[in-house]
Write an enzyme that holds these catalytic residues in place. Structure first.
Site, PDB file in Angstrom:
ATOM      1  N   PRO A 178       0.825  -1.215   0.000  1.00 32.04           N
ATOM      2  CA  PRO A 178       0.000   0.000   0.000  1.00 32.04           C
ATOM      3  C   PRO A 178       0.851   1.253   0.000  1.00 32.04           C
ATOM      4  CG  PRO A 178       0.142  -0.894   2.216  1.00 32.04           C
ATOM      5  CD  PRO A 178       0.894  -1.849   1.327  1.00 32.04           C
ATOM      6  N   ALA A 179       0.232   2.390  -0.249  1.00 31.35           N
ATOM      7  CA  ALA A 179       0.934   3.667  -0.226  1.00 31.35           C
ATOM      8  C   ALA A 179       1.385   4.001   1.189  1.00 31.35           C
ATOM      9  CB  ALA A 179       0.019   4.771  -0.753  1.00 31.35           C
ATOM     10  N   GLY A 231      -2.129   3.957  -9.881  1.00 30.05           N
ATOM     11  CA  GLY A 231      -1.353   5.140  -9.533  1.00 30.05           C
ATOM     12  C   GLY A 231      -1.128   5.995 -10.759  1.00 30.05           C
ATOM     13  N   SER A 232      -0.104   6.805 -10.720  1.00 29.47           N
ATOM     14  CA  SER A 232       0.141   7.756 -11.794  1.00 29.47           C
ATOM     15  C   SER A 232       0.651   7.059 -13.060  1.00 29.47           C
ATOM     16  CB  SER A 232       1.174   8.798 -11.352  1.00 29.47           C
ATOM     17  OG  SER A 232       2.466   8.217 -11.266  1.00 29.47           O
ATOM     18  N   LEU A 254      -4.201   3.813 -14.412  1.00 32.74           N
ATOM     19  CA  LEU A 254      -3.312   4.958 -14.313  1.00 32.74           C
ATOM     20  C   LEU A 254      -4.093   6.271 -14.270  1.00 32.74           C
ATOM     21  CD1 LEU A 254      -0.626   3.599 -16.820  1.00 32.74           C
ATOM     22  CD2 LEU A 254      -0.789   3.249 -14.342  1.00 32.74           C
ATOM     23  N   ARG A 281     -16.199  13.874  -5.082  1.00 33.11           N
ATOM     24  CA  ARG A 281     -15.942  12.608  -4.397  1.00 33.11           C
ATOM     25  C   ARG A 281     -14.489  12.601  -3.932  1.00 33.11           C
ATOM     26  NH1 ARG A 281     -15.510   6.878  -7.295  1.00 33.11           N
ATOM     27  NH2 ARG A 281     -15.848   5.451  -5.552  1.00 33.11           N
ATOM     28  N   CYS A 287      -9.069   9.352  -9.535  1.00 32.81           N
ATOM     29  CA  CYS A 287      -8.710   9.276 -10.956  1.00 32.81           C
ATOM     30  C   CYS A 287      -9.936   9.454 -11.843  1.00 32.81           C
ATOM     31  CB  CYS A 287      -8.010   7.957 -11.256  1.00 32.81           C
ATOM     32  SG  CYS A 287      -8.962   6.500 -10.798  1.00 32.81           S
ATOM     33  N   GLU A 382      -3.920  16.388 -14.476  1.00 37.75           N
ATOM     34  CA  GLU A 382      -4.903  15.904 -13.507  1.00 37.75           C
ATOM     35  C   GLU A 382      -4.739  16.717 -12.221  1.00 37.75           C
ATOM     36  OE1 GLU A 382      -6.488  11.493 -12.181  1.00 37.75           O
ATOM     37  OE2 GLU A 382      -4.351  11.782 -12.537  1.00 37.75           O
ATOM     38  N   SER A 442     -18.224   3.947 -10.946  1.00 35.38           N
ATOM     39  CA  SER A 442     -17.611   2.802 -10.271  1.00 35.38           C
ATOM     40  C   SER A 442     -18.656   1.828  -9.746  1.00 35.38           C
ATOM     41  CB  SER A 442     -16.737   3.291  -9.114  1.00 35.38           C
ATOM     42  OG  SER A 442     -15.739   4.172  -9.570  1.00 35.38           O
ATOM     43  N   GLU A 459     -10.542  -3.874 -13.970  1.00 35.72           N
ATOM     44  CA  GLU A 459     -10.800  -4.326 -12.605  1.00 35.72           C
ATOM     45  C   GLU A 459     -12.300  -4.333 -12.381  1.00 35.72           C
ATOM     46  OE1 GLU A 459      -6.989  -3.343  -9.916  1.00 35.72           O
ATOM     47  OE2 GLU A 459      -8.210  -1.569 -10.351  1.00 35.72           O
TER      48      GLU A 459
END
Length: 478
Positions: A178-179, A231-232, A254, A281, A287, A382, A442, A459
């Protein structure tokens, strides 16, 4: 220092342990700056131990009947649902998001366990006769093996479950990294999975402040077969190059630069409702967040006035406090990026109808920009914050061209009272997902992912499960 009641070590082979070096790092509450926990800081050797634990558990988990795997995931859903408020407070504490957002994330995250509990027993296969009639064609989807999962800080629960759940349903074992900004939620989810009955070594977690060497070591381990990263785009490209050394399967979710199109016949009130969801949100730190608003001239004045009124009324503060609707950004560098983008737009002629100036600490107010020129950086990058730049357009063609003028293609939003018109526009938008008259796309049952530089693979849904499988063809005669 205030410590959490949850685990703070590495989960390796079913046991919580410190790093070999004994190193730790602090996790801060972005709303207050207070240290909330000290978490184990792993190195490459710790990561390789986690991979070895996943290897040791792989054969047993792959051989576990799908129904048993499904029941484990179902129990995880129930435990996560039962502890929703506790997990939401943890997310708000380390991430900063307002509790209503955190509660929504927990519900969304838990749903991946329930969805893949159902999908685990429905992994498809195929039997057919070869056109020549010489043999039968048997097609199976087998678990790909050990998967390395890398998740971001903005949705620390949902990004973890969105990867872990399909991997486990398919019969894979995992190592989650995880981050460093938000490790506590991932550790809590892993602890919950252990309680749900996940065998030792099937889910391992390594937390680190130096992800480069840690991830590099894992991706070069001969048993690792897959990388799933959210992620980026910049980091995703680096990881894809590393994964190419061993031809690993890559699922990459991404960056995005989502356009929000309000056509001439749109219901403006409905578009405003959707805009607030799509933009705000998680305080715009998503993203999928609407990053650019293209509004037809005939409804532009009504839309921008309404958006400014709604954005200006949002209560900003500590996400853990009742009534807060927008918490802080995750850290000060994130604020600095928003400041740079807004200041650049204003310097080029844009006006802030509301907001536009950073607050103290990690806070930035909801902001609406108008008269934004085409060369403003905020339309190309972004923003990842509560900023809504609005651009006037005079036709659907102009809106579509502007929406597609980016290297990203994750999600687009379209509002129109004419469903046929909206769908025709959606067909021409270069995005992996399009929301028509909705501010949210989502859903665990839907394939989430982008095109162009927004990623590879999907996903959620059945497609998300198949990402963790290899297709095996058997030519059989009988």
């Amino acid at each position: 220092m205030t410590t959490t009641t949850g685990p703070t070590g590495l989960l390796v082979g079913g046991a919580w342990r410190p790093a070999a070096s004994g190193a730790t790092f602090d996790v801060q509450d972005p709303a207050t700056g207070a240290v909330v926990a000290s978490v184990t800081d792993a190195g490459p050797d710790d990561a390789l131990d986690a991979v070895e634990a996943a290897v040791a558990a792989a054969a047993g988990w792959a051989a576990t009947p799908p129904r048993q795997r499904a029941e484990v995931l179902r129990r995880a859903w129930q435990l996560m649902t039962d502890r929703a408020e506790e997990l939401a407070l943890l997310i708000s504490t380390e991430n900063g998001k307002a509790l209503p957002d955190a509660r929504s994330e927990v519900a969304y995250a838990a749903e991946f366990f329930r969805w893949y509990a159902e999908e685990a027993v429905r992994i498809p296969g195929r039997l057919s006769t070869a056109p020549s009639g010489a043999n039968q064609i048997l097609v199976r989807h087998e678990p790909i093996g050990v998967a390395v999962l890398i998740t971001p800080w903005n949705f620390p629960a949902a990004m973890a479950t969105r990867k872990i759940a399909p991997a486990l349903a398919a019969g894979c074992t995992t190592v989650l990294k995880p981050a460093a900004e938000t490790p506590l939620t991932a550790l809590a989810v892993a602890d919950l999975l252990t309680e749900a009955g996940v065998p030792a070594g099937v889910v391992n977690v390594v937390t680190t402040t130096d992800p480069g060497p840690v991830v590099d070591a894992m991706l070069h381990h001969p048993a690792v077969r897959m990388l799933s990263f959210t992620g980026s785009t910049e980091v995703g490209k680096i990881l894809q190059r590393t994964a190419a050394d061993r031809v690993l399967r890559c699922a990459l979710e991404l960056g995005g630069n989502a356009p929000f199109l309000v056509l001439a016949d749109a219901d403006v009130d409905a578009a405003l409702d959707g805009a607030m969801v799509a933009k705000m949100r998680n305080g715009g730190q998503a993203c999928t967040a609407a990053n650019r608003f293209y509004v037809h001239r005939s409804v532009h004045e009504r839309f921008t006035a309404g958006l400014a009124a709604r954005m200006g009324a949002i209560r900003v503060g500590d996400g853990k406090q009742p009534g807060t609707e927008c918490g802080p950004l995750v850290d000060r560098p994130s604020v600095d990026k928003v400041v740079r983008l807004v200041d650049d737009a204003v310097a080029r002629g844009a006006r802030a109808l509301v907001g536009g100036r950073a607050g103290d600490g990690c806070f930035y107010p909801p902001t609406v920009l108008v008269d934004v020129p085409a060369d403003a950086a905020v339309l190309r990058e972004e923003v990842f914050g509560p900023v809504a730049p609005v651009v006037v357009v005079d036709s659907d063609e102009e809106a579509i061209a502007a929406a597609n003028a980016t290297e990203y293609g994750l999600v687009s939003y379209v509002y129109s009272a004419d469903l046929g018109r909206a769908l025709r526009v959606a067909d021409r938008l270069e995005a992996g997902m399009v929301a028509v008259n909705r501010g949210l796309v989502s859903d665990p049952a839907a394939p989430f992912g982008g095109v162009k530089e927004s990623g590879l693979g999907r996903e959620g849904s059945g497609e998300g499960l198949l990402e963790y499988t290899e297709t095996k063809y058997v030519a059989a005669s009988w």
